[in-house]
Design an enzyme around this catalytic site. Structure first.
Site, PDB file in Angstrom:
ATOM      1  CD  GLU A 148     -10.333 -21.215 -21.069  1.00 29.01           C
ATOM      2  OE1 GLU A 148     -10.455 -22.418 -21.296  1.00 29.01           O
ATOM      3  OE2 GLU A 148     -10.694 -20.345 -21.861  1.00 29.01           O
ATOM      4  N   GLY A 183      -5.489 -24.314 -26.937  1.00 29.62           N
ATOM      5  CA  GLY A 183      -5.370 -24.837 -28.291  1.00 29.62           C
ATOM      6  C   GLY A 183      -3.947 -25.046 -28.753  1.00 29.62           C
ATOM      7  CB  SER A 192      -3.661 -27.991 -23.883  1.00 28.07           C
ATOM      8  OG  SER A 192      -3.520 -27.089 -24.982  1.00 28.07           O
ATOM      9  CG  HIS A 196     -12.862 -18.153 -24.810  1.00 29.34           C
ATOM     10  ND1 HIS A 196     -11.877 -18.045 -25.769  1.00 29.34           N
ATOM     11  CD2 HIS A 196     -12.810 -19.423 -24.349  1.00 29.34           C
ATOM     12  CE1 HIS A 196     -11.260 -19.216 -25.883  1.00 29.34           C
ATOM     13  NE2 HIS A 196     -11.802 -20.072 -25.028  1.00 29.34           N
ATOM     14  CG  ASN A 225     -15.379 -22.936 -26.158  1.00 26.19           C
ATOM     15  OD1 ASN A 225     -16.322 -22.777 -26.929  1.00 26.19           O
ATOM     16  ND2 ASN A 225     -14.345 -22.095 -26.100  1.00 26.19           N
ATOM     17  CD1 TRP A 226     -18.550 -28.610 -28.027  1.00 29.85           C
ATOM     18  CD2 TRP A 226     -20.231 -28.555 -29.496  1.00 29.85           C
ATOM     19  NE1 TRP A 226     -19.356 -29.681 -27.760  1.00 29.85           N
ATOM     20  CE2 TRP A 226     -20.401 -29.676 -28.646  1.00 29.85           C
ATOM     21  CE3 TRP A 226     -21.184 -28.333 -30.492  1.00 29.85           C
ATOM     22  CZ2 TRP A 226     -21.480 -30.558 -28.767  1.00 29.85           C
ATOM     23  CZ3 TRP A 226     -22.245 -29.195 -30.616  1.00 29.85           C
ATOM     24  CH2 TRP A 226     -22.389 -30.301 -29.772  1.00 29.85           C
ATOM     25  CE  LYS A 227     -11.445 -23.274 -28.526  1.00 28.00           C
ATOM     26  NZ  LYS A 227     -10.158 -22.632 -28.453  1.00 28.00           N
ATOM     27  CD  GLU A 258     -10.510 -19.126 -29.095  1.00 29.49           C
ATOM     28  OE1 GLU A 258     -11.695 -19.368 -29.382  1.00 29.49           O
ATOM     29  OE2 GLU A 258      -9.685 -20.024 -28.822  1.00 29.49           O
ATOM     30  N   GLY A 267     -10.505 -28.339 -27.650  1.00 25.31           N
ATOM     31  CA  GLY A 267     -10.317 -29.391 -28.660  1.00 25.31           C
ATOM     32  C   GLY A 267     -10.841 -30.756 -28.240  1.00 25.31           C
TER      33      GLY A 267
END
Ligand code: PEP
Length: 254
Positions: free
Chosen positions: A166, A172, A211, A94, A9-11, A96, A233
């Site tokens: 998640e 993160g 992570s 997600h 996931n590149w966000k 976020e 990340g």
């Protein structure tokens, strides 16, 4: 036997130039891996992902999707549009999106259904906050998030989909759930799905996110109910992402 999936996931990261380097490195390293590999790129880069990744072992997808098929929804992207750019997968729910953009269980269920309508594979993200874990609510929260989708699409709607566990406190943060903690939740998710359909539960891919790094991937992926990873990340560094894919590949099936 479930084939492992490692998805990056590149966000909201990247540029045409950075992506070109990263995608080229992924294509170069992905050959021969015995796991499925995908990247979730920001929408403006879907055309680039399609151009570079078509015909390679690396699939791609969007990071969110509208619940609507078309219409006056400024800023939204429909599932069919993602399909036009060759996406196989799309992230749904997600954390976020849930916390920063207020997406609730029902909206997420409608997004999941929208993805299914056009044949995309939804990757449904579920997970508890630190406060919820401390309160002993982990399984209840994850079950509620899953049940909202089942209520909307039926348990048959999960066939071929992916669930990503998640824990919000691990995303993160550099703090990873221990393999035992993650496995316990994955097993609970599978058991819950099995109550409705045992065969579906046995085939359902449940990946872990939070992570994941080259150093911890092998131990996480070795757990009985962990079918790969959703990587944030570490997905931005080709060597790290490929090392995580390698860990899945070593445990994989053809
Ligand atoms: C994520 O973005 O879904 C994620 C798991 O991020 P990270 O690997 O950086 O924790």
């Amino acid at each position: 036997m479930r084939k492992k999936l490692v998805a990056g996931n590149w966000k909201m990261h990247g540029s045409l130039r950075q992506n070109a380097r990263l995608l080229d490195a992924l294509v170069a390293g992905a050959g021969g891996m015995r796991c499925d590999i995908a990247v979730f790129v920001p929408c403006p880069y879907l055309a680039q992902a399609q151009r570079v990744l078509s015909g390679t072992p690396v699939a791609w997808g969007g990071q969110s999707v509208s619940e609507h098929d078309a219409g006056a929804f400024t800023g939204e992207v429909s599932a069919a549009m993602l399909g036009d750019f060759g996406c196989r997968y799309v992230l749904v729910g997600h954390s976020e999106r849930r916390t920063l953009y207020g997406e609730g269980d029902d909206a997420i269920a409608r997004k999941f259904a929208a993805a299914r309508r056009v044949g995309l594979v939804p990757v449904l993200c579920v997970g508890e906050t630190l406060a919820e874990r401390r309160d002993g609510q982990t399984e209840a929260v994850v079950s509620r998030q899953l049940q909202a989708v089942v209520d909307h699409v039926g348990s048959a709607g999960l066939v071929g989909a992916v669930v990503a566990y998640e824990p919000v406190w691990a995303i993160g943060t550099g703090v990873t759930a221990t393999p035992g903690e993650a496995q316990a939740v994955h097993a609970a998710i599978r058991a819950r799905v099995a109550l409705a359909d045992a065969a579906l539960a046995a085939d359902l891919r449940i990946v872990y996110g939070g992570s994941v790094k080259p150093q911890n991937a092998a131990e996480l992926f070795a757990q009985a109910d962990i079918d790969g990873g959703l990587i944030g990340g570490a997905a931005l560094v080709a060597g790290d992402f490929l090392a995580i894919c390698q860990a899945a590949s070593k445990l994989g099936t053809d």
